[in-house]
Motif scaffolding. Sequence first.
Motif, short mmCIF file in Angstrom:
data_model
loop_
_atom_site.label_atom_id
_atom_site.label_comp_id
_atom_site.label_asym_id
_atom_site.label_seq_id
_atom_site.Cartn_x
_atom_site.Cartn_y
_atom_site.Cartn_z
N PHE A 124 6.50 54.93 5.22
CA PHE A 124 6.96 53.83 3.78
C PHE A 124 6.26 52.67 4.08
CE2 PHE A 124 7.90 49.52 2.89
CZ PHE A 124 8.24 49.82 1.83
N GLU A 125 5.33 52.32 5.38
CA GLU A 125 3.79 51.88 5.08
C GLU A 125 2.53 52.58 4.89
OE1 GLU A 125 4.15 49.37 9.27
OE2 GLU A 125 2.73 50.00 8.74
N VAL A 127 3.49 52.76 1.04
CA VAL A 127 3.10 51.68 0.03
C VAL A 127 1.27 51.65 -0.37
CG1 VAL A 127 2.63 49.21 0.14
CG2 VAL A 127 4.94 50.43 1.30
N ARG A 128 0.63 51.84 1.31
CA ARG A 128 -0.63 51.79 0.32
C ARG A 128 -1.10 53.41 -0.23
NH1 ARG A 128 -2.53 48.33 4.51
NH2 ARG A 128 -1.02 48.51 6.03
N THR A 145 0.65 51.67 -4.52
CA THR A 145 0.26 50.84 -4.69
C THR A 145 -1.05 50.90 -5.99
OG1 THR A 145 1.03 49.12 -2.85
CG2 THR A 145 -1.04 48.00 -4.32
N TRP A 150 -0.79 49.17 -9.46
CA TRP A 150 -1.44 48.37 -9.80
C TRP A 150 -1.93 48.99 -11.72
CZ3 TRP A 150 -4.06 43.50 -9.03
CH2 TRP A 150 -5.24 43.69 -9.78
N GLU A 209 -1.27 40.67 -8.96
CA GLU A 209 -1.60 41.11 -7.93
C GLU A 209 0.70 41.04 -7.33
OE1 GLU A 209 -3.24 39.87 -4.94
OE2 GLU A 209 -5.40 39.60 -5.69
N ASP A 210 1.02 39.61 -7.85
CA ASP A 210 2.06 38.53 -7.51
C ASP A 210 3.40 40.03 -7.93
OD1 ASP A 210 0.43 37.04 -6.54
OD2 ASP A 210 1.43 36.15 -8.57
N VAL A 267 2.96 43.10 -7.63
CA VAL A 267 3.32 44.36 -7.22
C VAL A 267 4.14 44.54 -6.46
CG1 VAL A 267 2.14 46.08 -6.30
CG2 VAL A 267 0.93 45.81 -8.68
N GLN A 268 3.20 42.97 -5.57
CA GLN A 268 4.01 42.64 -4.72
C GLN A 268 5.98 41.76 -4.97
OE1 GLN A 268 3.31 38.33 -2.42
NE2 GLN A 268 1.00 38.95 -2.78
N TRP A 327 7.34 45.52 -4.80
CA TRP A 327 7.59 46.96 -3.34
C TRP A 327 9.06 45.54 -2.45
CZ3 TRP A 327 6.73 51.32 -2.51
CH2 TRP A 327 5.35 51.90 -2.61
N VAL A 328 9.00 44.24 -2.95
CA VAL A 328 10.60 43.54 -2.54
C VAL A 328 11.37 43.85 -2.23
CG1 VAL A 328 11.09 41.07 -1.76
CG2 VAL A 328 8.41 41.11 -1.56
N VAL A 385 12.32 47.62 -1.38
CA VAL A 385 13.02 46.89 -0.53
C VAL A 385 14.25 46.84 0.25
CG1 VAL A 385 13.12 45.82 2.07
CG2 VAL A 385 10.83 47.22 1.16
N ARG A 386 14.40 45.82 -0.50
CA ARG A 386 16.05 45.11 -1.20
C ARG A 386 17.29 45.45 -1.81
NH1 ARG A 386 14.56 39.49 -4.02
NH2 ARG A 386 13.61 38.22 -2.09
#
Lengths: 201, 164
Positions: free
Chosen positions: A29-30, A33-34, A37, A41, A55-56, A58-59, A62-63, A66-67
């Motif tokens: 998963f990590e 994400v890399r 992303t 973007w 930036e916000d 994209v964050q 991802w959050v 996961v939810r």
Amino acid sequence: MTDQAHAMTLGERGARALVEYREGRTGAFEAFVRDATPLLWHVVRGQGVAREQAEDVVQGVWVSFVRHAETIREPQAALAWLLVSARRAAWSAVRGTRAAAARARPLPDDIDEAGEVPDAGVGPERHLLETERDRTLWRVFARLPERCRQILRCVAAADRPDYRAIAEVTGMKVTAVGVTRGRCLAKLRALLDQDDRWEWS
Amino acid sequence: MGMVMTEYSPDEPMDARDRTLLARLGRVVRTVDPVPDGLADRALFAITLDGLESELVELVRLQTPEPALRGEETVTARTVTFTADPCTVMITLSPGAGGIRVDGWIAPAVRCDVALFRPDGEIRTESDDEGCFVLEDVPTGPASLVLRRSDGTGPAVSTPVIEL
């Protein structure tokens, strides 16, 4: 990343990342994400969201991913889920910015500092391009309809094996022979043909 | 338009020229609009924080005009404003002797417990009655602020992960 993971398309890596994440393993998963992303973007920026806000966004995507990890039915759809969410979140961010800009009427002294509505088109950044050919391409690209710029930015920002994975959300089709050109790429080629400063080879 | 143009069929498979063109466009896009350094790390940290805290109201960064050119490394203060329904938080980040100094201001003015989360821990302080707070010598790197009213009323609010 292993060689095997390298051979997988982004879509396949997304599916594996989601399956493993649900099982409590976060390594794939990590890595995903890399890997994904940059693509997110460019999807968000392609919608005209300014850099900091992008930036916000994209964050946030991802959050949100996961939810929703438990509710995305098909792991194969993980990448498409992200791309669609990114587009939606970007759209809503742009709408919020425009509404805020309309509410905040600048005082006469503030005109220079008034927040401009972000523009995904040609800006001063073209000076960062070193060759005449790249500048020509960027200038011609900016003449495409907005939707085409969004699609091509997204496709171009992805690695080659990923065309297939993003074809679905960009309107390109996957046939037995390969990925179709799509109308935006067809249009870009035609515009470049017309441009005196563009050479193909 | 009436102009004669070479037409390319959208339904044909991509050829070598299409692929070269897309590769070049990809390089151009990455040059004029590079992905910010550390964005994936900040996203991963945001996911971690989201798992720690629940019922947070997420503040949204207010857009400030972008500098015409990026990449210049000026060592001056930078101000970022976040807002959402219960409050607005403005922070000014300036370089100090032992790290970043964060000057914050909460509006409407209220006494809050302020926590700054970083990947290797958290730093806490409290705002005064004017809603002002200061965090000194904060190491650079990703960070997110979480504010909670000291009287315990109302929801806690958090900022996106930003790079200090």
